[in-house]
Design a protein around this motif. Sequence first.
Motif, PDB file in Angstrom:
ATOM      1  N   SER A 155      73.191 -64.526  31.464  1.00  0.00           N
ATOM      2  CA  SER A 155      72.461 -65.682  31.967  1.00  0.00           C
ATOM      3  C   SER A 155      71.066 -65.302  32.465  1.00  0.00           C
ATOM      4  N   ASP A 203      77.606 -74.158  42.076  1.00  0.00           N
ATOM      5  CA  ASP A 203      78.553 -74.353  40.983  1.00  0.00           C
ATOM      6  C   ASP A 203      79.397 -75.548  41.427  1.00  0.00           C
ATOM      7  N   TYR A 204      78.804 -76.709  41.343  1.00  0.00           N
ATOM      8  CA  TYR A 204      79.293 -77.908  42.014  1.00  0.00           C
ATOM      9  C   TYR A 204      80.789 -78.125  41.796  1.00  0.00           C
ATOM     10  N   GLU A 208      83.128 -67.666  47.589  1.00  0.00           N
ATOM     11  CA  GLU A 208      82.634 -69.010  47.845  1.00  0.00           C
ATOM     12  C   GLU A 208      82.130 -69.109  49.275  1.00  0.00           C
ATOM     13  N   LEU A 241      70.569 -72.607  36.393  1.00  0.00           N
ATOM     14  CA  LEU A 241      71.247 -73.013  37.614  1.00  0.00           C
ATOM     15  C   LEU A 241      71.433 -74.522  37.667  1.00  0.00           C
ATOM     16  N   LEU A 301      74.384 -75.309  35.562  1.00  0.00           N
ATOM     17  CA  LEU A 301      75.601 -74.857  36.220  1.00  0.00           C
ATOM     18  C   LEU A 301      76.012 -75.818  37.323  1.00  0.00           C
ATOM     19  N   SER A 302      75.046 -76.324  38.066  1.00  0.00           N
ATOM     20  CA  SER A 302      75.354 -77.186  39.206  1.00  0.00           C
ATOM     21  C   SER A 302      75.935 -78.522  38.772  1.00  0.00           C
TER      22      SER A 302
END
Length: 273
Positions: free
Chosen positions: A78, A105-106, A131, A258, A261-262
Amino acid sequence: MAAGLLRRVLDLVELLAGHARGLPLQTIADSLDIPKSGAHRLLAELVSYEYVRQDPDSGRYLLTTKFATLGLKHLANSGVVDVSQSVLNRLAEQSGELVRLAVVDYPRLVWVAKAQGARSGLRYDADMGTEASLSTSSTGIVWLASLSDEEAVELVLRQGFRPPGTAGPNAPRTIPALLALVAEARARGYAWVHETHAAGTAAMAANIIHPTTGHAIGNVSIAGPSARLTEAERDRLAPDLMDAAATLSAVGPLSDYLAALSGRRARDEVRSA
């Protein structure tokens, strides 16, 4: 693979990920609330693909490094670490403390890279890939500050407040206390916490903002012993922290990755449809 079976496999992997020394078969079955025979079949399948192994002496099952290798390979491909590491290293040198990069990383916020600025004396460190606690870490608070109060509360309640004895003495225990920290972060432009995440520690964090959408897609933080990372030191380091966040926000490939990803863009499109 049926959805229910896949869920059980993933639950099993997440369970073992929290126990580096492995777990006995019966404990795994009890934790997942499945028959011992069912747990054994899942483990046997993972063993056959070398994602899990059984210790020949203790009989415990534990994850191999294969999952970690996949994660590291993904991050390497990435470009997240390659692009951000020089910025983290510079901020660690300026602060003399632990600097970390977290990505959205929602609905999770995960630490993926770090640089250690403390060369001697007290050192504060934490494991990558974990996390972040949304209600107690500066990383969590500053991300919540980029959201509405309603969404911030929803995410914290989903994750849960830290139980007494597992966080610092100043950890928020109620929604009003949480929102007070969030409001302070909004007003300041970055989050500052003192002995909320753990006793004897302090931290500050600023969001990485996607240049097009304006959404927070990650953040950069400085953390250290509260005896050293004082309010005066916070004020000295704030410009450096904000500069690091702005630099990471301006990196196009990093921001695009990002943002994807989110999942924020996709969710916003659904809401506006």
